[in-house]
Design a protein around this motif. Structure first.
Motif, mmCIF file in Angstrom:
data_model
loop_
_atom_site.group_PDB
_atom_site.id
_atom_site.type_symbol
_atom_site.label_atom_id
_atom_site.label_comp_id
_atom_site.label_asym_id
_atom_site.label_seq_id
_atom_site.Cartn_x
_atom_site.Cartn_y
_atom_site.Cartn_z
ATOM 1 N N ILE A 195 7.619 30.897 15.850
ATOM 2 C CA ILE A 195 7.741 31.946 16.867
ATOM 3 C C ILE A 195 8.747 33.019 16.421
ATOM 4 O O ILE A 195 8.544 34.213 16.661
ATOM 5 N N VAL A 243 7.024 35.141 13.770
ATOM 6 C CA VAL A 243 6.090 36.073 14.407
ATOM 7 C C VAL A 243 6.865 37.199 15.077
ATOM 8 O O VAL A 243 6.494 38.366 14.993
ATOM 9 N N GLN A 244 7.979 36.850 15.722
ATOM 10 C CA GLN A 244 8.778 37.863 16.407
ATOM 11 C C GLN A 244 9.304 38.900 15.418
ATOM 12 O O GLN A 244 9.383 40.086 15.734
ATOM 13 N N ARG A 275 19.016 31.664 21.681
ATOM 14 C CA ARG A 275 19.442 33.008 22.111
ATOM 15 C C ARG A 275 19.869 33.863 20.916
ATOM 16 O O ARG A 275 19.538 35.041 20.834
ATOM 17 N N GLN A 276 20.601 33.247 19.999
ATOM 18 C CA GLN A 276 21.035 33.991 18.812
ATOM 19 C C GLN A 276 19.828 34.382 17.958
ATOM 20 O O GLN A 276 19.724 35.529 17.521
ATOM 21 N N PHE A 305 16.743 34.641 18.888
ATOM 22 C CA PHE A 305 15.957 35.632 19.619
ATOM 23 C C PHE A 305 16.538 37.029 19.393
ATOM 24 O O PHE A 305 15.813 37.973 19.057
ATOM 25 N N ALA A 306 17.859 37.153 19.560
ATOM 26 C CA ALA A 306 18.499 38.469 19.429
ATOM 27 C C ALA A 306 18.316 39.021 18.017
ATOM 28 O O ALA A 306 17.977 40.192 17.841
ATOM 29 N N GLN A 310 14.654 39.944 17.431
ATOM 30 C CA GLN A 310 14.191 41.052 18.262
ATOM 31 C C GLN A 310 14.699 42.382 17.714
ATOM 32 O O GLN A 310 13.961 43.337 17.624
ATOM 33 N N ASP A 311 15.977 42.436 17.369
ATOM 34 C CA ASP A 311 16.586 43.711 16.966
ATOM 35 C C ASP A 311 17.817 43.410 16.115
ATOM 36 O O ASP A 311 18.896 43.185 16.633
ATOM 37 N N PHE A 336 20.933 45.758 16.492
ATOM 38 C CA PHE A 336 21.706 45.529 17.706
ATOM 39 C C PHE A 336 22.465 44.212 17.617
ATOM 40 O O PHE A 336 23.622 44.120 18.025
ATOM 41 N N ARG A 349 23.725 42.797 15.146
ATOM 42 C CA ARG A 349 24.935 42.948 14.335
ATOM 43 C C ARG A 349 26.071 43.507 15.177
ATOM 44 O O ARG A 349 27.216 43.098 15.032
ATOM 45 N N SER A 351 6.999 36.064 28.870
ATOM 46 C CA SER A 351 8.389 35.873 28.439
ATOM 47 C C SER A 351 8.431 35.093 27.137
ATOM 48 O O SER A 351 7.490 34.391 26.777
ATOM 49 N N PHE A 352 9.557 35.226 26.447
ATOM 50 C CA PHE A 352 9.745 34.511 25.192
ATOM 51 C C PHE A 352 9.817 33.009 25.455
ATOM 52 O O PHE A 352 9.202 32.207 24.752
ATOM 53 N N ARG A 353 10.555 32.651 26.506
ATOM 54 C CA ARG A 353 10.714 31.241 26.834
ATOM 55 C C ARG A 353 9.357 30.571 27.071
ATOM 56 O O ARG A 353 9.070 29.511 26.513
ATOM 57 N N THR A 400 6.433 31.591 26.080
ATOM 58 C CA THR A 400 5.665 31.586 24.842
ATOM 59 C C THR A 400 6.073 30.398 23.976
ATOM 60 O O THR A 400 5.231 29.702 23.406
#
Lengths: 255, 298
Positions: free
Chosen positions: B28, B31-32, B151-152, B154-155, B158-159, B162, B164, B214-216, B218
């Motif tokens: 996941i 893919v993200q 969470r880390q 994901f962040a 995702q971006d 950001f 960093r 939502s990511f969760r 998914t």
């Protein structure tokens, strides 16, 4: 300007061997709102990205809250809004999930406690997106998307906001909301550095404008007066237009 | 349910379930980051490890893991530094890895490319008790990383820019994703094989997002699909003379197609809900005209 939150001294940087910043001096004082203006390719985005460490310097120095950037670790004090045309990843994510990632700088080990979730809720409220918290970011318009990115930056309750073209591709309704959000942040004492293509609805908030051209600072002082398209409908903010002193400053700087 | 009476089937099912959980769990994030094919690349590189294992008469599984971890780290470094020629460098790494595997195995005493068969396409029913122990440990590592640091990760996925600025150790997390993906590939090697492993990392995620917002959700749905298809494929191959790896992959694709067909009316309803009222009042139309929603992306 006794207590600068951002200081750039003689900063130089290159992208792909081409010099993009050629000795930039820039300071943002505490509580100040500074706009970084300039044409495409003038280096304004590179300047901002060098501050957050995304572009390596070839010379000069940068300080954030008085600490050299290399040793700066208190990133929770900084809220960053990157320039974006698309912020959606390859997997669906809700507005709340994206905004929560902005809280990670305050959350120990990535655990979000109630106080963190409250902060995320407040950030969503500030940009008027609380009712869309459970929606996928893919379903948002460009303006709503930008509001989400700003909420993400605000979720850490930063003292300094760094925004790269926050108004690009944003509809008028969202522009007004963003201007109001920024006004609130400034009222609570936040310092802001933002890259803008044009002053637009943010103009009344801006204390100082720094204009770049070819990687050099061309102008550092009061913001150039708005003319031309700023007189179009939608720019309902009131400020005296004096064509005589407005025209010369504008010419050649921003177009 | 008579298949449960056999030890080899118990081991096969356990291994299959663990792969069904771990492959989508790390997939996941790939893919993200729009690196869906990274698993495939690691699979190719792992071939050299398998060949090296045969040549040095050591365990092909551990050699494959060592080589694919190194390969994944190189891919991550190429992503940082080789912005313009990155894809060419990756292509060379992939096919060099594949060719290296074939070459090394032919050099091994008594080795022929026939030995590669079980690594390329999996051989689930020959999973040994010691294999199961290894798979359990590796799966525990993958789950710990993908759930514990969700969470880390994901962040960062995702971006990155950001992430960093929130002070996350972006490079370390990227390397961790690469290593975890490499570990997953070698774990899945026994079940679906190196050539098909990427399917289990990517397709359950793609299928899940037909339904989710939502990511969760998914994440949860993708793992559920992974478990269902790996179990389904394993059981099918017990009753019918079909290879489990290929059965699992074809089942996953079937799930994707079914969910896509089911989701089309759902997506239409959501799109309608998103465009009617509650939207931006600023874009109201001149009476008698449909509201023109200005496109903000070029």
């Amino acid at each position: 300007m006794s207590d600068p939150v951002i200081t750039l001294r003689k900063v130089t940087a290159e992208l792909g061997g081409r010099p993009v910043l050629r000795g930039i001096d820039l300071t943002v004082g505490r509580g100040e709102v500074v706009a970084l203006l300039g044409a495409n390719g003038s280096g304004k985005s590179t300047a901002v990205r060098s501050i957050i460490g995304q572009v390596p310097l070839t010379g000069g120095e940068i300080e954030i809250f008085g600490t050299p950037r290399r040793r700066f670790r208190q990133w929770a004090r900084v809220g960053y809004v990157p320039q974006r045309t698309t912020a959606a990843g390859g997997v669906p994510a809700t507005v709340a999930e994206v905004v929560s990632s902005g809280r990670l700088s305050r959350a120990r080990f990535g655990l979000l406690r109630k106080a963190d979730r409250d902060a995320v809720g407040r950030a969503l409220d500030l940009v008027g997106m609380a009712d869309r918290a459970k929606d996928s970011v893919d379903a948002l318009s460009g303006g709503q998307h930008q509001r989400v990115l700003i909420a993400r930056a605000l979720a850490a309750e930063p003292e300094l906001l760094i925004m790269d073209e926050p108004m690009a591709g944003v509809d008028l309704a969202s522009q007004e909301i963003l201007a109001a959000t920024l006004r609130e942040q400034v009222a609570t004492g936040a310092s802001v550095l933002l890259v803008l293509h044009e002053l637009g609805p943010l103009e009344p908030l801006i204390d100082r404008a720094v204009v770049l051209r070819d990687g050099c600072v061309l102008h550092d002082g009061p913001p150039p007066k708005a003319v031309g398209q700023h007189a179009l409908p939608g720019h309902d903010h009131v400020h005296p237009h004096s064509a005589a002193d407005a025209e010369p400053i504008r010419t050649g700087l921003l177009s | 349910m008579d298949f449960l009476a056999y030890d080899f089937m118990q081991r096969a099912l356990l291994a299959a379930v663990l792969i069904g959980i771990t492959a989508p769990a790390i997939g996941i994030y790939l893919v993200q980051r729009r690196q869906a094919l990274m698993g495939d690349g690691i699979g190719h590189v792992a071939m050299t490890g398998v060949g090296l294992g045969f040549l040095l008469s050591t365990s092909p599984v551990w050699m494959a893991m060592a080589v694919s971890v190194v390969g994944a780290l190189i891919m991550e470094l190429i992503r940082w530094y080789g912005k313009t020629r990155g894809d060419i460098a990756l292509a060379m790494l992939f096919y060099g890895g594949m060719a290296g595997g074939v070459m090394l195995i032919s050099l091994a005493p008594g080795g022929s490319t026939a030995n590669l068969q079980s690594y390329l396409f999996g051989s689930l029913t020959t999973v040994s008790p010691s294999d199961v122990t290894v798979i359990c440990w590796l799966a525990a590592f993958v789950i710990l990383v993908t759930v514990g640091l969700r969470r880390q990760l994901f962040a960062v996925s995702q971006d990155e820019e950001f992430a960093r600025v929130t002070g996350l150790p972006v490079r370390a997390l990227n390397l961790l994703v690469a290593v975890t993906a490499a570990v997953t590939v070698t774990v899945a090697m026994r079940v679906v094989g190196l050539l098909l492993v990427s399917a289990l990392m990517v397709v359950p995620v793609a299928a899940a997002q037909q339904l989710t917002r939502s990511f969760r959700a998914t994440f949860v749905v993708a793992v559920a699909i992974g478990v269902v298809v790996t179990l389904g494929g394993t059981v099918t191959s017990y009753y019918k003379p079909v290879p489990p790896g290929a059965t699992i992959v074809l089942l996953t694709i079937a799930v994707f197609i079914v969910l896509t067909l089911l989701a089309t009316p759902l997506a239409r309803r959501r799109a309608r809900a998103a465009t009617t009222p509650a939207g931006d009042p600023a874009e109201c139309a001149i009476p008698g005209q449909q509201a023109p929603v200005p496109s903000v992306r070029g």
